[in-house]
Design an enzyme around this catalytic site. Structure first.
Site, PDB file in Angstrom:
ATOM      1  N   ASP A   8      -6.045  -0.010   7.180  1.00  0.00           N
ATOM      2  CA  ASP A   8      -6.157  -0.301   5.847  1.00  0.00           C
ATOM      3  C   ASP A   8      -7.451  -1.636   5.757  1.00  0.00           C
ATOM      4  O   ASP A   8      -7.272  -2.893   6.200  1.00  0.00           O
ATOM      5  CB  ASP A   8      -5.315  -0.944   4.881  1.00  0.00           C
ATOM      6  CG  ASP A   8      -4.028  -0.056   5.044  1.00  0.00           C
ATOM      7  OD1 ASP A   8      -3.674   0.374   6.171  1.00  0.00           O
ATOM      8  OD2 ASP A   8      -3.455   0.422   3.840  1.00  0.00           O
ATOM      9  N   ASN A  40      -7.565  -0.236  -0.084  1.00  0.00           N
ATOM     10  CA  ASN A  40      -7.855  -1.507  -0.571  1.00  0.00           C
ATOM     11  C   ASN A  40      -9.134  -2.102  -0.405  1.00  0.00           C
ATOM     12  O   ASN A  40      -9.170  -3.466  -0.359  1.00  0.00           O
ATOM     13  CB  ASN A  40      -6.479  -2.614   0.082  1.00  0.00           C
ATOM     14  CG  ASN A  40      -5.292  -2.462  -0.486  1.00  0.00           C
ATOM     15  OD1 ASN A  40      -5.202  -2.464  -1.477  1.00  0.00           O
ATOM     16  ND2 ASN A  40      -4.379  -1.973   0.430  1.00  0.00           N
ATOM     17  N   ASN A  67      -1.231   4.317  -1.820  1.00  0.00           N
ATOM     18  CA  ASN A  67      -0.494   4.178  -3.061  1.00  0.00           C
ATOM     19  C   ASN A  67      -1.346   3.535  -4.186  1.00  0.00           C
ATOM     20  O   ASN A  67      -1.113   3.672  -5.155  1.00  0.00           O
ATOM     21  CB  ASN A  67       0.605   3.495  -2.967  1.00  0.00           C
ATOM     22  CG  ASN A  67       0.719   2.244  -2.230  1.00  0.00           C
ATOM     23  OD1 ASN A  67       0.131   1.935  -1.163  1.00  0.00           O
ATOM     24  ND2 ASN A  67       1.130   1.050  -2.886  1.00  0.00           N
ATOM     25  N   HIS A  68      -2.609   2.827  -3.590  1.00  0.00           N
ATOM     26  CA  HIS A  68      -3.412   2.151  -4.717  1.00  0.00           C
ATOM     27  C   HIS A  68      -4.678   3.096  -4.742  1.00  0.00           C
ATOM     28  O   HIS A  68      -5.497   2.569  -5.642  1.00  0.00           O
ATOM     29  CB  HIS A  68      -3.790   0.993  -3.829  1.00  0.00           C
ATOM     30  CG  HIS A  68      -2.881  -0.058  -4.007  1.00  0.00           C
ATOM     31  ND1 HIS A  68      -1.882  -0.538  -5.000  1.00  0.00           N
ATOM     32  CD2 HIS A  68      -2.391  -0.989  -2.520  1.00  0.00           C
ATOM     33  CE1 HIS A  68      -1.051  -1.434  -4.436  1.00  0.00           C
ATOM     34  NE2 HIS A  68      -1.205  -1.569  -3.336  1.00  0.00           N
ATOM     35  N   HIS A 173      -0.533   1.272   5.727  1.00  0.00           N
ATOM     36  CA  HIS A 173       0.177   0.599   4.778  1.00  0.00           C
ATOM     37  C   HIS A 173       0.699  -0.902   4.870  1.00  0.00           C
ATOM     38  O   HIS A 173       0.327  -1.601   3.873  1.00  0.00           O
ATOM     39  CB  HIS A 173       1.285   1.438   4.040  1.00  0.00           C
ATOM     40  CG  HIS A 173       2.075   1.056   2.794  1.00  0.00           C
ATOM     41  ND1 HIS A 173       1.476   0.657   1.597  1.00  0.00           N
ATOM     42  CD2 HIS A 173       3.148   0.542   2.693  1.00  0.00           C
ATOM     43  CE1 HIS A 173       2.268   0.110   0.858  1.00  0.00           C
ATOM     44  NE2 HIS A 173       3.564   0.027   1.520  1.00  0.00           N
ATOM     45  N   HIS A 175      -0.088  -3.082   7.163  1.00  0.00           N
ATOM     46  CA  HIS A 175      -1.364  -4.198   7.347  1.00  0.00           C
ATOM     47  C   HIS A 175      -1.030  -4.720   8.753  1.00  0.00           C
ATOM     48  O   HIS A 175      -1.740  -5.773   8.762  1.00  0.00           O
ATOM     49  CB  HIS A 175      -1.528  -4.946   6.146  1.00  0.00           C
ATOM     50  CG  HIS A 175      -2.246  -4.317   5.052  1.00  0.00           C
ATOM     51  ND1 HIS A 175      -2.873  -5.057   4.059  1.00  0.00           N
ATOM     52  CD2 HIS A 175      -1.984  -3.159   4.669  1.00  0.00           C
ATOM     53  CE1 HIS A 175      -3.200  -4.247   3.302  1.00  0.00           C
ATOM     54  NE2 HIS A 175      -2.862  -3.017   3.426  1.00  0.00           N
TER      55      HIS A 175
END
Length: 260
Positions: A8, A40, A67-68, A173, A175
């Site tokens: 990410d 992100n 999910n973002h 996810h 991180h």
């Protein structure tokens, strides 16, 4: 064939770290393709057209998300128009974008698949069933999965479920890069989490004091990336057999941006 996957990318600092290190990584590993999770990559969270373009210009071939992905409405049109940006395939088909991208490389092609876990996450379609459905439509032995999930157990289960049926299962996810890179018995390369690209002295890419405040008082807090400080890029390099698509070697990547 060599594929690099990066975890990410968090905010502007993460984008700048990728810009600084990815060209060298491509040269060092002689990578044929680079897959980067960019959900992100915008300041704050989510992904914007500008941050997506930054990652493509830095050397990414495909951008996966999680999910973002729908947090910023500005990305919706690009998800529909730019096939190189994908979102988890187990979102509703009514959502913008798609969950599979076929990357053509001269004599071969790679199918990049993005799925999201459901343990501790949104109640999406079952990712295991979705994987089965997608695999029936693919005609290449080179299949790479970014499994954006919360729990290590769900990621490990997906790795073994798809062992021998895909080339790579790599989690995103959380991180935090895990140290369990391996080739599973059926020939699938696996890593529970690729880690992240961004500020080292942070909590998942966010200023530590802001996250500490959230845990202490449970009040809403606007998260920000730390200003300055060391940056790093985390991910995985996988060498695939050119005939079978099975993994021949795996190596974790964790490199720091040299201070200027």
């Amino acid at each position: 064939m060599v594929i690099i996957m990066l975890g990410d990318v968090v905010g502007q600092s993460g984008c700048e770290a990728v810009r600084a290190l990815l060209p060298g990584l491509r040269r060092d590993y002689r990578a044929d393709a680079v897959i980067v999770n960019g959900e992100n990559s915008a300041q704050g969270n989510g992904i914007l057209p500008s941050s997506a373009r930054h990652l493509f210009d830095s050397g990414a071939n495909v951008i996966t998300t999680g999910n973002h992905v729908f947090r910023r409405r500005e990305i919706y049109d690009l998800l529909e128009a730019e096939e190189g940006i994908i979102r988890p395939a187990n979102f509703s088909p009514e959502c913008p974008g798609t969950g599979v991208f076929r990357l053509d490389l001269l004599r071969r092609s790679i199918a990049v698949v993005n799925l999201m876990g459901t343990a501790g996450m949104e109640p999406l379609a079952n990712p295991f069933d979705t994987a089965d459905r997608i695999l029936k439509t693919l005609d290449t032995p080179f299949v790479v999965l970014d499994f954006h999930a919360e729990t290590t157990s769900e990621k490990r289960a997906m790795g073994f479920y798809l062992d021998g049926r895909v080339s790579v299962v790599a989690g995103t996810h959380t991180h935090v890069q895990t140290a369990d890179e391996q080739i599973l018995p059926g020939g699938t390369a696996y890593l529970t989490d690729l880690g992240m690209c961004g500020p080292v002295h942070s909590v998942l890419g966010v200023k530590p004091e802001q996250v500490i405040a959230r845990f202490r008082n449970a009040m809403p807090t606007r998260f920000e990336n730390p200003a300055g400080g060391p940056q790093y890029v985390c991910g995985l390099a996988v060498t695939l057999d050119d005939r079978t698509g099975r993994a021949a070697a795996v190596e974790r990547i964790s490199r720091f941006v040299e201070p200027r």
